[in-house]
Scaffold this active site. Sequence first.
Site, PDB file in Angstrom:
ATOM      1  N   GLN A   1       0.834  -1.197   0.000  1.00 15.24           N
ATOM      2  CA  GLN A   1       0.000   0.000   0.000  1.00 15.24           C
ATOM      3  C   GLN A   1       0.875   1.256   0.000  1.00 15.24           C
ATOM      4  OE1 GLN A   1      -3.814  -0.160  -0.123  1.00 15.24           O
ATOM      5  NE2 GLN A   1      -2.889  -1.944  -1.087  1.00 15.24           N
ATOM      6  N   CYS A   2       0.663   2.170   0.918  1.00 17.86           N
ATOM      7  CA  CYS A   2       1.374   3.451   0.894  1.00 17.86           C
ATOM      8  C   CYS A   2       2.889   3.288   0.968  1.00 17.86           C
ATOM      9  CB  CYS A   2       0.918   4.336   2.059  1.00 17.86           C
ATOM     10  SG  CYS A   2      -0.865   4.417   2.255  1.00 17.86           S
TER      11      CYS A   2
END
Length: 393
Positions: A84-85
């Site tokens: 993800q991030c």
Amino acid sequence: MNDKVYILGGLRSYIGVENGMYKHIPAEKLGAEVLKEVIDKYNISKPDYIIGGNGVGAGGNITRLMMLEAGVPYEVPAYTVDMQCGSALETMAIAAAKIKSGQADIIVAGGFECSSTAPGRRYNKNHPDYEKMGGEESWYKVAKFIPETHDELAMLRGAEKTAVTQNITREEMNPWVIRSHNLAKTARESGILDDITVEVADCGKKDEGIRDRMNQRLLDRLPCVLKDGTRINAANACLTNDGAAWVVMCSERYVQQTGQKPAAQFLDAVSAGSDPSMSPMSVVCSIDKLLEKNRLDYMDIDIYECNEAFAVIDVLFERKYPKACYNYNIFGGALAYGHPYGASGAIITLHAIKALEKTSGRYAVCSIAAAGGIGTAVLLEKCDSLSCTCFCC
């Protein structure tokens, strides 16, 4: 084995807002356009690997698809990291490990994301959450990060919970929002990031999220984004974005053979877990772990780049490292530029290297909080500082 890992440099796209300048550009094409520019700029005929971060794309090995779109020879292996991030920072950590272990000499790492063209997903009817999520209408874009709970607003709720439990008020966050946009505006007007930024498909030469007139009066009027929320609004949380960024990482042997001058030495990377329901906390957790491992005080670091997904992160940083705020996100952060999930780690790395150039600093730390409560931080050293250990200096 190679003892040293270098970053030659890299490029990023201009960052678009969802359904903005890149609304008809698939993620793999967005990433490919920037990758082609990087390969050309650094005269890379055939990298050993391409490792790309992507969080909300179409799945499969989308980095391989992106690489082929860019015209890279099919003999080159490519694979995707989904943290993800934190994806792009993790691609850099993997690249560094491969180079240090002698598995590679030249790797292009980074990431790409296009929320504008991201597919919706739906639960299989055999899945226990099928009915919970609406049956035939169980479409979602945000993955499940916490057991027993699938909430499309999980990241917003995590920021809200962090703000409430840590007693972070909107009034504390507001100056950071204004600062981010003002610094980003100043950086744009000075052109300091121009040589690391490329236009994609004639879509425009601007970072769409920067607001020149961000001010206190506007912040006072904004409602909270959660119905039961009291802290998080559309300004102190970043927008949903599209963008791509790549960095070129290599061994000492590669630098010696090609004569290219690296911009920075990649010294270390760590990840740290924290409460998944309050993922912003993992930024300072990972920085603390990185500093302790390398026996550094926080004031030894000349530049900090933290992915500013929420202004909550800014306040957490300010409270933990109060004397370092002057060298934190000096060109503005994701509240202004945006946060294309899979690309953000490479974006802040490029900004950190530029910040070291501007300030003549030695060390930079880049950190990101990722969904599920994982923070990643990396330590860089500028390659023309007097104290740098780079042989090329």
